[in-house]
Design an enzyme around this catalytic site. Structure first.
Site, PDB file in Angstrom:
ATOM      1  CG  ASN A  10      41.384  33.123 -85.877  1.00 35.62           C
ATOM      2  OD1 ASN A  10      41.085  33.675 -86.869  1.00 35.62           O
ATOM      3  ND2 ASN A  10      40.938  33.237 -84.637  1.00 35.62           N
ATOM      4  CD1 TRP A  11      46.420  34.362 -90.115  1.00 35.83           C
ATOM      5  CD2 TRP A  11      46.046  35.335 -92.101  1.00 35.83           C
ATOM      6  NE1 TRP A  11      47.492  33.746 -90.732  1.00 35.83           N
ATOM      7  CE2 TRP A  11      47.333  34.158 -91.857  1.00 35.83           C
ATOM      8  CE3 TRP A  11      45.749  35.723 -93.234  1.00 35.83           C
ATOM      9  CZ2 TRP A  11      48.076  33.955 -93.233  1.00 35.83           C
ATOM     10  CZ3 TRP A  11      46.705  35.403 -94.658  1.00 35.83           C
ATOM     11  CH2 TRP A  11      47.903  34.618 -94.249  1.00 35.83           C
ATOM     12  CE  LYS A  12      42.023  36.132 -83.009  1.00 37.24           C
ATOM     13  NZ  LYS A  12      41.566  36.638 -81.661  1.00 37.24           N
ATOM     14  CG  HIS A  97      36.904  33.036 -82.093  1.00 33.85           C
ATOM     15  ND1 HIS A  97      36.990  33.957 -81.459  1.00 33.85           N
ATOM     16  CD2 HIS A  97      38.223  32.477 -82.014  1.00 33.85           C
ATOM     17  CE1 HIS A  97      38.383  34.292 -80.982  1.00 33.85           C
ATOM     18  NE2 HIS A  97      39.008  33.318 -81.379  1.00 33.85           N
ATOM     19  CD  GLU A  99      38.296  37.486 -81.185  1.00 33.63           C
ATOM     20  OE1 GLU A  99      38.047  37.536 -82.070  1.00 33.63           O
ATOM     21  OE2 GLU A  99      39.302  37.570 -80.615  1.00 33.63           O
ATOM     22  CD  GLU A 169      40.842  30.022 -79.315  1.00 37.32           C
ATOM     23  OE1 GLU A 169      41.971  30.401 -79.836  1.00 37.32           O
ATOM     24  OE2 GLU A 169      39.712  30.625 -79.726  1.00 37.32           O
ATOM     25  N   GLY A 175      43.887  37.438 -76.713  1.00 38.71           N
ATOM     26  CA  GLY A 175      44.272  38.683 -77.052  1.00 38.71           C
ATOM     27  C   GLY A 175      45.051  39.538 -75.932  1.00 38.71           C
ATOM     28  CB  SER A 214      48.166  34.973 -75.095  1.00 37.35           C
ATOM     29  OG  SER A 214      47.203  36.075 -75.038  1.00 37.35           O
ATOM     30  N   GLY A 235      46.239  33.432 -82.452  1.00 31.74           N
ATOM     31  CA  GLY A 235      45.701  34.581 -82.975  1.00 31.74           C
ATOM     32  C   GLY A 235      46.821  35.670 -83.450  1.00 31.74           C
ATOM     33  N   GLY A 236      47.342  36.493 -82.605  1.00 36.40           N
ATOM     34  CA  GLY A 236      48.248  37.464 -82.900  1.00 36.40           C
ATOM     35  C   GLY A 236      49.382  37.222 -83.367  1.00 36.40           C
TER      36      GLY A 236
END
Ligand code: PGA
Length: 253
Positions: A10-12, A97, A99, A169, A175, A214, A235-236
């Site tokens: 997930n590149w956000k 998600h 967010e 999640e 994150g 994470s 993610g990251g």
């Protein structure tokens, strides 16, 4: 039942088209040896979908969107519909998600409508669920996650449930560098699986339940070795080709 593991990056809100092409190029070379053993997708921002689709030509990596609107078209400024995502080459779309839930007013009801819209055009939803730290500390994790799963799937026939991926999640792990322990992850994944059995019977055995929050090269294999963890939503670490590849390698049985 053996489920093919599924890892999605997930590149956000990261990557211009040029940066996205570059990342796909780096992944391509590294991914060849794992092709076919793990299902892999990447979810770039909407503006990079077509650049990434072109860059993925001939690769086994699949394209995912990060969100969708439930209507097919209309006066919904800023939104993108499921038929548009299909047209852009998406095979999957993330919905719910945390967010989106925390920052943009996503509710269980809009998640359910998005799931129906996606399945209606043949895009496979990745439904995100997870508790906040306060909810975990109050002992409400299974209640919150159970409610999110139940509401997202309400009214779906079992064959449609089988096409879903659920991503667990924990919000406090996203994150933050804090990851759920294997015991914490398996407890929730196991609870999600048994709820899916209650809701959809045998179809529950086909649903992939990803862990997200994470996920890194050094914890991915341990998490994905758990009986009900069938992959990862990353993610990251999905923004760096080397890290993402190592996570994918951790998914190989
Ligand atoms: P993270 O994000 O891997 O950076 O924690 C996961 C996600 O939000 O899907």
């Amino acid at each position: 039942m053996a489920r093919t593991r599924f890892v999605c990056g997930n590149w956000k809100m990261h990557k211009t088209q040029a940066e996205a092409r570059e990342l796909v190029r780096a992944l391509g070379a590294l991914l060849a040896p794992v092709a076919g053993r793990v299902q892999v997708a990447v979810a770039p921002p909407f503006t990079a979908l077509s650049a990434v689709q072109a860059a993925l030509a001939g690769s086994a990596v699949e394209l995912a969107a990060q969100d969708v609107h439930w209507e097919k078209q209309g006066a919904f400024t800023g939104e993108v519909s499921a038929p548009m995502l299909l047209d852009a080459g998406c095979r999957h779309a993330i919905v719910g998600h945390s967010e989106r839930r925390q920052l943009f007013g996503e509710t269980d009801e809009t998640v359910r409508k998005k799931v129906v819209a996606l399945l209606g055009v043949g895009i496979l939803p990745i439904v995100c669920v997870g508790e906040t730290l306060a909810e975990r500390e109050a002992g409400r994790t299974l209640e919150v996650v159970g409610r999110q799963v139940q509401n997202a799937l309400q009214g779906l026939p079992a064959p449609d449930v089988a096409r879903l991926t659920v991503a667990y999640e924990p919000v406090w792990a996203i994150g933050t560098g804090k990851t759920a322990t294997p015991a914490q992850a398996q407890e929730v994944h196991g609870a999600i699986r048994s709820l899916l059995r209650d809701l959809a019977g045998e179809a529950a055995e086909r649903v992939r339940i990803q862990y997200g929050g994470s996920v890194k090269p050094d914890n991915a294999a341990e998490l994905m070795a758990l009986p009900d963890v069938d992959g990862a939503l990353v993610g990251g670490a999905a923004l760096k080709a080397d890290d993402f590849i190592q996570i994918i390698r951790g998914a190989i049985r």
